[in-house]
Design a protein around this motif. Structure first.
Motif, PDB file in Angstrom:
ATOM      1  N   ILE A 147      64.011  33.520  65.768  1.00  0.00           N
ATOM      2  CA  ILE A 147      64.542  34.595  65.553  1.00  0.00           C
ATOM      3  C   ILE A 147      63.762  35.744  65.138  1.00  0.00           C
ATOM      4  N   GLY A 154      61.901  37.188  59.282  1.00  0.00           N
ATOM      5  CA  GLY A 154      60.930  37.953  60.425  1.00  0.00           C
ATOM      6  C   GLY A 154      59.784  37.551  60.202  1.00  0.00           C
ATOM      7  N   HIS A 185      68.557  31.590  55.174  1.00  0.00           N
ATOM      8  CA  HIS A 185      68.788  30.805  56.339  1.00  0.00           C
ATOM      9  C   HIS A 185      69.945  30.876  57.194  1.00  0.00           C
TER      10      HIS A 185
HETATM   11  O1  F6P Z   1      60.481  31.181  62.068  1.00  0.00           O
HETATM   12  C1  F6P Z   1      61.601  31.571  61.728  1.00  0.00           C
HETATM   13  C2  F6P Z   1      61.878  31.693  60.227  1.00  0.00           C
HETATM   14  O2  F6P Z   1      63.171  31.563  60.028  1.00  0.00           O
HETATM   15  C3  F6P Z   1      61.250  32.900  59.684  1.00  0.00           C
HETATM   16  O3  F6P Z   1      61.854  34.022  59.799  1.00  0.00           O
HETATM   17  C4  F6P Z   1      61.137  32.541  58.217  1.00  0.00           C
HETATM   18  O4  F6P Z   1      59.807  33.247  57.444  1.00  0.00           O
HETATM   19  C5  F6P Z   1      60.850  31.001  58.198  1.00  0.00           C
HETATM   20  O5  F6P Z   1      61.350  30.728  59.437  1.00  0.00           O
HETATM   21  C6  F6P Z   1      61.538  30.193  57.109  1.00  0.00           C
HETATM   22  O6  F6P Z   1      60.877  28.822  57.262  1.00  0.00           O
HETATM   23  P1  F6P Z   1      61.657  27.431  56.549  1.00  0.00           P
HETATM   24  O7  F6P Z   1      62.883  27.196  57.531  1.00  0.00           O
HETATM   25  O8  F6P Z   1      60.729  26.588  56.928  1.00  0.00           O
HETATM   26  O9  F6P Z   1      62.026  27.851  55.324  1.00  0.00           O
END
Ligand code: F6P
Length: 327
Positions: free
Chosen positions: A131, A175, A254
């Motif tokens: 994303i 992001g 999320h």
């Molecule tokens: O790489 C996608 C992403 O949603 C980023 O935008 C965000 O910083 C990270 O993953 C969050 O990661 P996790 O799912 O490990 O919390």
């Protein structure tokens, strides 16, 4: 003449993104059409190291085009980040007779593919699935469009209560370090301010603008803040401190990664999946499928991962327009 590819493995890695399933479907069906066998690797590189491999055919990808997430599951593998972990992964590839991999994931995942090729000579083509839209030399990555739609849906809903209660809302979007989601959702959502990594921000100036607007009768504000800049809550605190206004901070989190992919992401994923298989058949390796305008092309992993500077001019234009239209 490229060596003939008889069997490929496909995996999804890192944070899931809407449209990954559409890409898997396209890879599998294009490969089957070309007479190539397909193995699905579960849980990304972690599953590869552990040999979690399934046989796939056209029927294994029925009815997944419209589904969010990834049917292959995904993971962030610490072990794969080590040379030993990559050696194990390469052994599994060889033992399973897999001639090449299609890796669907973001920046970290494609850096992993690069290391696997350099250290172990594993052939692969990457498909940008994240994303964040944080890969270089491509206009879009799969999932970025849908994520902006999800953020917009939330911004529009928050706008209703912001306007009714005449408050200031700070909305934190994902992001990583890339401002794409923030600037797109900012302009499309009619935000009053966008705070993103790299932007020059003067909190006193923002507070001054809020107070000035208040005098003219404008009492509700939406400020989009990119996670790479600050958290919603600490930014909200700073604004309260400087203005004394009532401010709420909200982290969308999320939900930005979930949901059915929208039409642009389904089309992009379907095109990129088939293109990746064609690229392998033609003997390419170590490259990511990219899109420039409406044209698909291949970009070496190094460039895609490390020359990630996006079109800053476009960002600045979107930012300035957002500010002008928020008058
Ligand atoms: O790489 C996608 C992403 O949603 C980023 O935008 C965000 O910083 C990270 O993953 C969050 O990661 P996790 O799912 O490990 O919390």
């Amino acid at each position: 003449m490229a060596e003939q590819i008889k069997r490929i493995g496909v995996l999804t890695s890192g944070g899931d993104s809407p449209g990954m399933n559409a890409a898997i479907r396209s890879v599998v069906r294009k490969a089957v059409f070309e007479g190539i066998e397909v193995r699905g690797i579960l849980r990304g590189y972690e599953g590869l190291i552990n040999g979690e491999i399934i046989e796939m055919d056209s029927r294994s990808v029925s009815n997944i085009l419209s589904r969010g997430g990834t049917v292959l599951k995904t993971a962030r593998s610490m072990e794969f980040m080590t040379p030993e972990g990559r050696a194990k992964a390469a052994k599994v590839v060889e033992e399973n007779g897999i001639d090449a991999l299609v890796i669907i994931g973001g920046n970290g995942s494609l850096q992993g593919a690069l290391a696997l090729q350099k250290e172990r000579g594993i052939t692969s083509i990457g498909i940008p699935g994240t994303i964040d839209n944080d890969l270089g030399h491509t206009d879009y990555t799969i999932g970025a469009h849908t994520s902006v739609d999800t953020v917009l849906d939330a911004v529009d809903k928050i706008r209703d209560t912001v306007t009714s209660m005449e408050r200031i809302y700070v909305i934190e979007v994902m992001g990583r370090k890339e401002p794409y989601i923030a600037v797109m959702a900012g302009l499309a959502g009619g935000a009053e301010e966008i705070l993103y990594p790299g932007a020059e921000v003067d909190m006193d100036e923002i507070a001054g603008e809020i107070k000035k607007a208040e005098k003219k009768g404008k009492r509700s504000w939406i400020i989009i803040v990119s996670e790479g800049f600050s958290s919603a809550h600490s930014m909200a605190e700073k604004i309260v401190e400087k203005t004394g206004c009532e401010v709420r901070g909200i982290t969308l989190g999320h939900i930005q990664r979930g949901g059915a992919p929208n039409a642009p992401d389904r089309v992009l994923a379907s095109r990129m999946g088939a293109y990746a298989v064609s690229a392998l058949i033609e003997g390419h390796s170590g490259k990511m499928v990219a899109i420039k305008g409406s044209v698909l092309l291949l970009i070496p992993y190094e460039k895609a991962c490390f020359e990630r500077e996006k079109d800053r001019k476009l960002q600045e234009e979107l930012y300035s327009l957002t500010k002008l239209l928020a008058a």
